[in-house]
Structures are given as C-alpha cells and as structure tokens.
Write a protein that holds these residues in place. Structure first.
Motif, short mmCIF file in Angstrom:
data_model
loop_
_atom_site.label_atom_id
_atom_site.label_comp_id
_atom_site.label_asym_id
_atom_site.label_seq_id
_atom_site.Cartn_x
_atom_site.Cartn_y
_atom_site.Cartn_z
N VAL A 198 -41.59 32.01 19.52
CA VAL A 198 -40.36 32.56 20.07
C VAL A 198 -39.15 31.75 19.60
CG1 VAL A 198 -39.04 32.93 22.19
CG2 VAL A 198 -41.44 33.63 22.07
N ARG A 199 -39.29 30.44 19.59
CA ARG A 199 -38.20 29.60 19.09
C ARG A 199 -37.91 29.92 17.62
NH1 ARG A 199 -39.04 24.85 17.98
NH2 ARG A 199 -36.80 24.52 17.66
N GLY A 200 -38.97 30.15 16.84
CA GLY A 200 -38.77 30.48 15.44
C GLY A 200 -38.05 31.81 15.25
N LEU A 201 -38.26 32.76 16.17
CA LEU A 201 -37.64 34.08 16.07
C LEU A 201 -36.25 34.12 16.70
CD1 LEU A 201 -40.67 36.37 17.02
CD2 LEU A 201 -39.72 36.01 14.74
N LEU A 202 -36.10 33.47 17.85
CA LEU A 202 -34.88 33.63 18.65
C LEU A 202 -34.04 32.36 18.77
CD1 LEU A 202 -36.38 35.73 21.61
CD2 LEU A 202 -35.20 36.59 19.58
N GLY A 203 -34.56 31.23 18.31
CA GLY A 203 -33.84 29.98 18.49
C GLY A 203 -34.20 29.33 19.82
N ASN A 204 -33.48 28.29 20.16
CA ASN A 204 -33.78 27.56 21.39
C ASN A 204 -33.20 28.29 22.60
OD1 ASN A 204 -35.14 25.34 20.24
ND2 ASN A 204 -33.21 24.35 19.72
N PRO A 205 -34.01 28.49 23.65
CA PRO A 205 -33.47 29.08 24.86
C PRO A 205 -32.60 28.09 25.63
CG PRO A 205 -35.74 28.44 25.22
CD PRO A 205 -35.44 28.16 23.77
N ARG A 206 -31.81 28.63 26.56
CA ARG A 206 -30.98 27.76 27.39
C ARG A 206 -31.82 27.02 28.43
NH1 ARG A 206 -26.09 32.03 28.89
NH2 ARG A 206 -25.44 32.48 26.74
N GLY A 207 -32.91 27.64 28.82
CA GLY A 207 -33.77 27.05 29.83
C GLY A 207 -34.98 27.92 30.04
N VAL A 208 -35.81 27.55 31.03
CA VAL A 208 -37.04 28.29 31.26
C VAL A 208 -37.38 28.27 32.75
CG1 VAL A 208 -38.43 26.23 30.80
CG2 VAL A 208 -39.49 28.49 30.61
N HIS A 209 -37.86 29.40 33.24
CA HIS A 209 -38.48 29.49 34.56
C HIS A 209 -39.98 29.68 34.33
CE1 HIS A 209 -34.44 30.28 36.21
NE2 HIS A 209 -34.30 31.14 35.21
N ALA A 210 -40.81 28.87 34.95
CA ALA A 210 -42.24 28.97 34.68
C ALA A 210 -43.07 28.59 35.89
CB ALA A 210 -42.62 28.08 33.49
N LYS A 211 -44.26 29.16 35.94
CA LYS A 211 -45.28 28.77 36.90
C LYS A 211 -46.62 28.82 36.20
CE LYS A 211 -46.51 27.47 41.05
NZ LYS A 211 -45.97 26.23 41.66
N THR A 212 -47.34 27.71 36.20
CA THR A 212 -48.65 27.65 35.56
C THR A 212 -49.64 27.11 36.57
OG1 THR A 212 -49.89 26.87 33.62
CG2 THR A 212 -48.23 25.36 34.53
N ILE A 213 -50.78 27.80 36.71
CA ILE A 213 -51.75 27.47 37.74
C ILE A 213 -53.17 27.57 37.19
CG2 ILE A 213 -50.26 28.19 39.64
CD1 ILE A 213 -51.77 30.82 39.76
N GLY A 214 -54.12 27.05 37.96
CA GLY A 214 -55.53 27.13 37.59
C GLY A 214 -56.17 28.38 38.16
N HIS A 215 -57.51 28.35 38.24
CA HIS A 215 -58.26 29.48 38.76
C HIS A 215 -59.50 28.94 39.48
CE1 HIS A 215 -60.75 33.14 38.83
NE2 HIS A 215 -59.62 33.81 38.67
N PRO A 216 -59.89 29.55 40.59
CA PRO A 216 -61.06 29.04 41.32
C PRO A 216 -62.34 28.99 40.50
CG PRO A 216 -59.85 30.65 42.65
CD PRO A 216 -59.25 30.68 41.27
N ASN A 217 -62.44 29.78 39.45
CA ASN A 217 -63.67 29.82 38.66
C ASN A 217 -63.73 28.77 37.55
OD1 ASN A 217 -64.49 31.96 40.20
ND2 ASN A 217 -64.00 33.53 38.68
N HIS A 218 -62.68 27.96 37.40
CA HIS A 218 -62.65 26.98 36.32
C HIS A 218 -62.22 25.61 36.83
CE1 HIS A 218 -63.27 30.04 33.25
NE2 HIS A 218 -62.29 30.74 33.78
N GLU A 219 -62.68 24.58 36.17
CA GLU A 219 -62.29 23.22 36.52
C GLU A 219 -61.09 22.73 35.73
OE1 GLU A 219 -65.66 20.67 36.19
OE2 GLU A 219 -66.81 21.69 37.77
N VAL A 220 -60.72 23.43 34.64
CA VAL A 220 -59.57 22.99 33.86
C VAL A 220 -58.30 23.19 34.67
CG1 VAL A 220 -60.62 23.31 31.62
CG2 VAL A 220 -59.46 25.22 32.71
N ALA A 221 -57.27 22.38 34.35
CA ALA A 221 -56.10 22.29 35.21
C ALA A 221 -55.34 23.60 35.37
CB ALA A 221 -55.16 21.21 34.68
N GLN A 222 -55.06 24.29 34.27
CA GLN A 222 -54.34 25.57 34.34
C GLN A 222 -54.96 26.57 33.38
OE1 GLN A 222 -52.12 23.02 32.81
NE2 GLN A 222 -51.88 21.95 34.75
N THR A 223 -55.01 27.83 33.82
CA THR A 223 -55.49 28.91 32.96
C THR A 223 -54.60 30.14 33.03
OG1 THR A 223 -56.93 29.79 34.71
CG2 THR A 223 -57.90 28.17 33.21
N ARG A 224 -53.54 30.09 33.87
CA ARG A 224 -52.68 31.25 34.05
C ARG A 224 -51.23 30.80 34.09
NH1 ARG A 224 -54.96 33.60 39.46
NH2 ARG A 224 -55.30 31.38 39.83
N THR A 225 -50.37 31.50 33.35
CA THR A 225 -48.96 31.12 33.26
C THR A 225 -48.07 32.35 33.27
OG1 THR A 225 -49.44 29.11 31.98
CG2 THR A 225 -47.22 30.00 31.80
#
Length: 359
Positions: A198-225
C-alpha cells in the motif's frame, strides 16, 4: 486521456542484471528452499553457497540444490564480490549486517527487525557500513503487482481512491514453530507485506487505526487484524485479515480491490489459499473507458517469481544498472514505522461510546 488498455503490454518482470554477482545466503530455513533457491535457479543467478549455524541442515539443503554449505560464518563472509541474502530471523539481522564488508550489497528478510527500535538499529548499521541494503518485501515485485503498478502509472484506473484487502482463510500456523511465544505475529510477519505494498502504491499514510487479536484455536499471539490507513478525505484504505476462516474453501478469500476514478482492479493472491500448495494468482481490470472486466495473463506467481524480480533490482543497483533501489532500508524503515503505529493503535483504548442517559 489514457492509451488503449492492452493487458499483454503491462510490465510483469524486472530487467535482469547483465552480469549477476554470486549470492551468499545466510539461513537454511523453509523459505530458502521454497522460494529463494527456486527463484535464483529460474533466473540464472549464481549461488555461491549458504551458511546456517545448523550445519547439517545447511548441508542437506545445499546438496539438494547443488551448491555449497559453508562450514563457518567467516567463510561465507569472505566470498568475493557477493550479494548477501539474509534469510534469517529478525533478531539475527543486525549481527550479520555488522560483519558485512563495507559497501556490500545485502537483501534482508522481512521484517526489518522485531520492532521499530530494532529496525532503527539495522538502519544505522547499514548507514555506517554504507551497505546497499534492501528488505525483502517482495510482494511489490510479484508479476501481478508490477502489472498493477504499471496500469496505475499509465492512467488506466484514474486516481486511486479505494484500496480493500480482504483475507478470510485458514493459515497453517504449525508450519512455523518459531512463531510460538513471539509477542507480535500477524501484522509483523504477514500483513506487513500488504502495508508495504500500500505504501508503494499510495505513499505514506497520515496514520492508522488498527486492532489485532489472537484466536482461541491458536497459541500464536495474533491471527486476525482489522486496519484503516488514513490518507485524508479522498482515499479509503481498509484491511480485513482473518487467518481462522477454517470452514472449507468455498467462501475463503485472499484478494485486493483497487478502485480509481476511472477504472478498477481485482487481485487474487493465490499462494495463501491452501498454503503452501496455493492456487494461481489472478489479476483483472475494468479499465478506463472499458465496459467489461479483462483478465491479465500472468507470466508468473508471487512465489517464487517476486524473489527473482526483487533480487534483480538489488543486483542491478549494486552494479549501477538501476538508479533506484526499491524497498531500500530507508524506505523499509517507514513500513516498520507503520507496523509500529498499528500495534500502538491496537493497544490503545478505542473511542468510548457515550452511555445511555439515566432516566
């Protein structure tokens, strides 16, 4: 007014270096056998050898691909006129870069360190040692993405005003046991590719709103964003990423939709569907002035062909044939800054909703 849309005329390959330098690979993990070595063989790039602290693993991979397994790190570093390919974990990058010959050319496996602090340390090492260094954000170099960039540059979409990334698939996290216990997974190791694109196509954004979380079926820290990149009032950019849609192939997806004021594009990233076997990539356009969607015949796939194009640009920059190093450490640091901002956003409280007034 744009030229007539010709899908066969869109650029899909980076020019090859006229005299490719020998490649020295650090690391003997699965990505080396699955992408680096197949790509370099396909392109005809010479591989001088590879080094891994696990010499038995390095030796087995070297024998499979008909190359050399260095017995020591010093032996690998002593290779003359080499391009150094660091297919190593993020925590290992800085120590290797600090030992490279001054002015050497290097390709660094993404991410550029474990976090922004580590990325900054890597940037300073590369500056101090005057390294011609790039980070292997190779999605920009996939044939479908080179064609997309070419179509946008030629005006076939008009002004890009919408970018949607939608992933609903089942990723086999067990293939990468080293991820277990790491505090940052999904954005840092996967969606970082999309943020860099996205940066390569549109340049640097002004900022970002994000939420990244895991899942009960996995032990890795995050799998959904879920993430929104702020490009002001003209461009909407949204990423919805779910690696846990494990209910059969029928309604899974891994796709981008890019819309402009005059036309639109659709991209299917096939490698992530039924990984690691994958499916064919797809690229479609509804170009400016067109009345139907047109499929672009792709001449390659993200894996391994993006690795060919990525290395070709670095090789050509090292010899002076290319004037610009795409995805240099200076540019890649900004992708890492975007990743850092996404994690900070995810950790911060959301805007509170006013409670119902009491009666």
């Amino acid at each position: 007014m744009t030229d007539r849309f010709d899908p066969g005329a869109l650029r899909q390959w980076w020019p090859k270096p006229s005299k490719p330098r020998p490649i020295v690979i650090f690391g003997a993990g699965s990505i080396v056998g699955d992408a680096h070595l197949p790509a370099y063989r396909k392109a005809g790039f010479p591989v001088a050898g590879l080094y891994d602290p696990d010499h038995a693993k390095a030796l087995q991979l070297a024998e499979t691909w008909g190359t050399r397994a260095y017995s020591s790190e010093d032996e690998a570093l002593a290779t003359t006129d080499a391009i150094f390919d660091l297919a190593t974990p993020p925590a290992a990058h800085a120590a290797i870069l600090a030992k490279l010959p001054t002015g050497a050319a290097a390709l660094i496996q993404k991410p550029m360190g474990s976090d922004l602090e580590a990325a900054t340390a890597i940037l300073e090492i590369c500056r101090t040692r005057q390294l011609k260094a790039a980070v292997n954000f190779q999605l920009r170099f996939a044939p479908m993405m080179l064609a997309l960039q070419d179509a946008i540059a030629k005006g076939h979409l008009g002004e890009v005003v919408d970018f949607d990334a939608w992933l609903a698939l089942a990723t086999p996290w067990g293939l990468w046991p080293f991820l277990k216990g790491l505090p940052r997974i999904e954005i840092a190791m996967h969606s970082i590719h999309y943020l860099d694109l996205v940066r390569g196509l549109l340049g640097n954004p002004r900022g970002v709103h994000a939420k990244t979380i895991g899942h009960p079926n996995h032990e890795v820290a995050q799998t959904r964003t879920a993430a929104i990149l702020d490009y002001g009032d003209r461009v909407r950019c949204v990423l919805s990423v779910n690696h846990d849609h494990d209910f059969g192939r029928k309604f899974q997806a891994c796709e981008f939709r890019i819309s402009g004021t005059l036309g639109a594009a659709y991209v299917k990233l096939g490698v992530n569907l039924d990984y690691p076997r994958g499916e064919p990539d797809e690229l479609w356009f509804r170009p400016a002035g067109g009345n139907d969607w047109v499929s672009v015949p792709l001449e390659g796939a993200w894996f391994p062909d993006a690795f060919v194009n990525r290395m070709a640009n670095l090789q050509r920059f090292a010899t002076g044939e290319d004037q610009e190093l795409i995805g240099s450490v200076e540019d890649a640091w900004q992708t890492m800054a975007l990743v850092e901002a996404a994690y900070q956003s995810s950790a911060a409280p959301a805007t509170a909703i006013a409670p119902l007034p009491r009666q």
